[in-house]
Design a protein around this motif. Sequence first.
Motif, short mmCIF file in Angstrom:
data_model
loop_
_atom_site.label_atom_id
_atom_site.label_comp_id
_atom_site.label_asym_id
_atom_site.label_seq_id
_atom_site.Cartn_x
_atom_site.Cartn_y
_atom_site.Cartn_z
N TYR A 243 0.03 -0.98 -0.02
CA TYR A 243 -0.31 -0.03 -0.12
C TYR A 243 0.55 1.42 0.05
CZ TYR A 243 -3.93 -2.08 0.91
OH TYR A 243 -5.84 -3.02 1.11
N TYR A 244 2.21 1.20 0.84
CA TYR A 244 3.07 2.30 1.26
C TYR A 244 3.80 2.59 -0.51
CZ TYR A 244 6.53 5.66 2.79
OH TYR A 244 7.35 6.34 3.34
N GLU A 245 4.09 1.66 -0.51
CA GLU A 245 4.82 1.70 -2.61
C GLU A 245 3.32 2.56 -3.56
OE1 GLU A 245 6.32 -1.40 -2.76
OE2 GLU A 245 8.00 -1.72 -1.22
N LYS A 246 2.26 2.38 -3.24
CA LYS A 246 1.24 2.60 -3.67
C LYS A 246 1.04 3.59 -3.87
CE LYS A 246 1.00 -2.17 -5.87
NZ LYS A 246 -0.42 -3.07 -6.86
N TYR A 247 1.45 4.64 -3.06
CA TYR A 247 1.00 5.56 -2.57
C TYR A 247 -0.66 5.56 -1.83
CZ TYR A 247 4.64 7.38 -5.05
OH TYR A 247 5.87 7.24 -6.33
N ASP A 248 -0.83 4.58 -1.84
CA ASP A 248 -2.11 4.11 -0.78
C ASP A 248 -1.92 4.02 0.73
OD1 ASP A 248 -3.05 3.91 -3.26
OD2 ASP A 248 -2.98 1.86 -3.21
N TYR A 249 -1.69 5.51 0.68
CA TYR A 249 -1.42 5.59 2.35
C TYR A 249 -2.20 5.28 3.51
CZ TYR A 249 2.85 7.71 0.22
OH TYR A 249 3.84 8.70 -0.44
N LYS A 250 -3.66 6.01 3.53
CA LYS A 250 -4.90 5.64 3.25
C LYS A 250 -5.47 4.00 4.48
CE LYS A 250 -8.79 6.35 6.35
NZ LYS A 250 -9.45 7.08 7.32
N PHE A 251 -4.95 3.16 3.27
CA PHE A 251 -4.86 1.80 3.75
C PHE A 251 -3.29 1.51 4.24
CE2 PHE A 251 -7.87 2.28 -0.01
CZ PHE A 251 -8.62 2.61 0.86
N ALA A 252 -2.33 1.43 4.39
CA ALA A 252 -1.57 1.59 5.16
C ALA A 252 -1.09 1.97 6.25
CB ALA A 252 -0.27 2.03 4.10
N VAL B 269 -0.73 12.63 4.28
CA VAL B 269 -2.32 13.00 4.34
C VAL B 269 -2.44 14.32 4.97
CG1 VAL B 269 -2.28 10.92 3.63
CG2 VAL B 269 -2.08 11.44 5.96
N ASN B 270 -0.84 15.01 5.82
CA ASN B 270 -0.93 15.95 6.31
C ASN B 270 -1.67 16.43 7.90
OD1 ASN B 270 0.07 18.36 5.00
ND2 ASN B 270 -1.59 19.08 4.60
N ASN B 271 -1.83 14.64 7.69
CA ASN B 271 -2.71 14.62 9.36
C ASN B 271 -1.64 14.94 10.59
OD1 ASN B 271 -3.32 14.28 12.07
ND2 ASN B 271 -4.60 12.53 11.15
N THR B 272 -0.97 16.70 10.69
CA THR B 272 -0.04 16.93 11.52
C THR B 272 0.33 16.10 13.60
OG1 THR B 272 -1.34 19.03 11.87
CG2 THR B 272 0.55 18.96 9.85
N LYS C 261 -15.42 3.65 -6.06
CA LYS C 261 -13.68 3.73 -5.75
C LYS C 261 -13.47 5.37 -4.75
CE LYS C 261 -14.22 2.38 -10.67
NZ LYS C 261 -13.47 3.40 -12.39
N VAL C 262 -12.39 4.48 -4.50
CA VAL C 262 -11.39 5.63 -3.38
C VAL C 262 -10.22 5.73 -4.08
CG1 VAL C 262 -10.78 4.95 -1.23
CG2 VAL C 262 -12.29 4.08 -2.01
N TYR C 263 -9.52 7.20 -3.42
CA TYR C 263 -8.54 7.00 -3.68
C TYR C 263 -7.35 6.74 -2.06
CZ TYR C 263 -4.10 10.24 -4.52
OH TYR C 263 -3.57 10.53 -4.96
N GLY C 264 -6.76 6.07 -2.74
CA GLY C 264 -5.62 5.00 -1.88
C GLY C 264 -5.03 6.40 -0.78
N TRP C 265 -5.14 7.26 -2.06
CA TRP C 265 -4.22 8.02 -0.52
C TRP C 265 -4.90 9.04 0.53
CZ3 TRP C 265 0.73 10.50 -2.99
CH2 TRP C 265 1.27 11.60 -2.72
N THR C 266 -5.92 9.19 0.39
CA THR C 266 -6.46 9.92 0.63
C THR C 266 -8.19 9.77 1.65
OG1 THR C 266 -8.73 10.62 -0.29
CG2 THR C 266 -6.17 12.00 0.07
#
Length: 668
Positions: free
Chosen positions: A38-47, A74-77, A196-201
């Motif tokens: 997930y991380y390598e594919k920029y799907d940070y939400k799921f990672a 993902v800007n979650n500071t 469809k979900v954008y995996g980044w967010t």
Amino acid sequence: MRFKNLFIIGGSICMITLGVLIAPKMLKSDDLGKANKYYEKYDYKFAIDIYEKLLEKSPSLEVAQKLANCYRFVNNTIAAERAYATVLTFPGFDPINYIYYAGILKQNGKFDQAKRNYLMYAERVPEKSDYAVKLANSCDAARLWLQNPDVNVDIENENSFNSEHSDFSPIAYANGFLIISDRWFLKSPENDKNAKVYGWTGNSFLKIYQAEQAKDSAAGVMQLTLLPEQINDKYHNGPATLNADGSAIYFTRAGVADDVDLKKAKDVVFRKTIYLASKINGIWSEATPFPYNSPYEYSVQHPALSPDGNILYFASDMPGGFGGMDLYYSEKSSNGWSKPINCGNIINSDEDEVFPFVRKDGTLYFSSRGHITIGGLDIFSSKGDKNSWKEPENLKSPYNSTRDDFGIFFFQDNLSGYLSSNRPGGKGADDIYRFYQKPKEQFYAVEGKVNEKGTGNPLSGLKIFLINKKTGEEKTTISAEDGSFKFALEKETDYTVRGDMDKFFSRQEGDITTKGATESTVFNVKFEVEKVEEAYLVRLKNIYYDFNKYNIRKDAEPELNKVVAFLNNTPSVNIELRSHTDARGKAAYNLKLSELRAASAKDYLKNKGIGKERLSSKGFGESQLLNACADGVKCSDEEHQLNRRTEFKVVKVSPVLSYLPAPFKNFR
């Protein structure tokens, strides 16, 4: 991180393409390999979901590092601050984490902690200490700007535009606006398991919406509709810019081109592109790509048109830039758009410059991380065009916050508009805020003070003249007991200010203009004048010349260096170098020799960086002896040496003009 989203085509054709994912089912096991994919594919939400569980059960530097990076991306500071603090507890962490951690702390308003971590990086990585110290010092500026907001600017959340998701970059369109949002408009994961979900967010894809006042609704209630599929394809679309009459749209798009074979395009990174479309008979045409897109190599995004529609500014990380995303421009001609040119290193830094906007007066606005900021992205302005710009100015608070501030838009009045921000207190991730700058009542004046050169004593009773250069009209006033004087000025007028020419040097004057002034201005003038009968003359000691020579000797340099320091400290002064000889030898020869010696002294000062326009030289030969050692009089070498001297005389003292904004009451 809207401007760095990269989109990967994975091995699966439909289920994982371009970060498009079916919302994952409950995991049966916490698997590092799955999280890393997930991380390598920029799907940070799921990672993030998996890394959090792994860190709790089997903590390691790799898991802590990737989790912290995910939260930063993902800007979650808030979560990122906690995660980077954890990274720093593991042995062997990369020192760059000090920079990441400090940046997050700064966005969370913790400037002292941020500064300490920047300095820790400087200590750990000495070769980059200058960079780290610069960042550390920026924390002081950030705190100052944040604690002293412009009281003439009001900012409020535009509730009618915003949702719990990201809403940003509004522009005027038809009877309303276009905004960019990743809200769930038609379907959401809650009511459609195949959404469809954008995996980044973890949200929907960005779309361009038209916002108009809802019919038969209370004022401020906006109705949103999607722009048609010619503009909004199935992936990311926006932000956008329009030409003056709204008949052409340029917008960012990220997705797979129609001719891409997904089965063959395994692990290909697709970057952002610019598309354009025209409105014909009220219908948008099919969007066509900007000719300089290169989706396999670099991003081209965030288009912004100049007011006349002939220059397109945009952000790109194409090769040849200064670092990160740079701003570029392309010019329109009968042959289409020209090859992009970088806007230059006045605008661009070694980090990201993004989200350009050109106001109707030609002022460029953009967001940057590389210039001195309060926190994340800050909005800057600059005058100029193409690749010729003045130094960018941070809009400071309240336009900018500790978080990301971007996507600014001005109404026709150039005072009000919208900006986008993820600052605390909003409704969603990114919100649209309305701002209004109160018009300032403009006035112009000149205030000054007259001091006597040398003593510094204030001069009272001196007549001061204010002369209108166009009409010749003169106004006069008398300097007060403390040497002060003042005049009111008219707008768009050129003036000369001078002192009484009868009693003081006639060149004691300066020019002032209110032409082009866009805000209230007080011109602060300082006159340092000398009486005619007491010319300011300074004799230089120990300026010796070899017999029959005029070059500057080493033992004379310290005294001349004092003159250099004097001129550097008093930039309003011009001087004359004056050399003298003793009486021995023929008078004509001595005159020539003294002129050469004075010229040598002048050349020495020029070589030390003093402008030639501030220097003149003159030789007096043996005409101004300081003692009785004239021709035929027997004198010692020491007595003759007294006459071989160099002096400097102040021949012009220009008034010092300072431009101070209206709120300042204590003038220099």
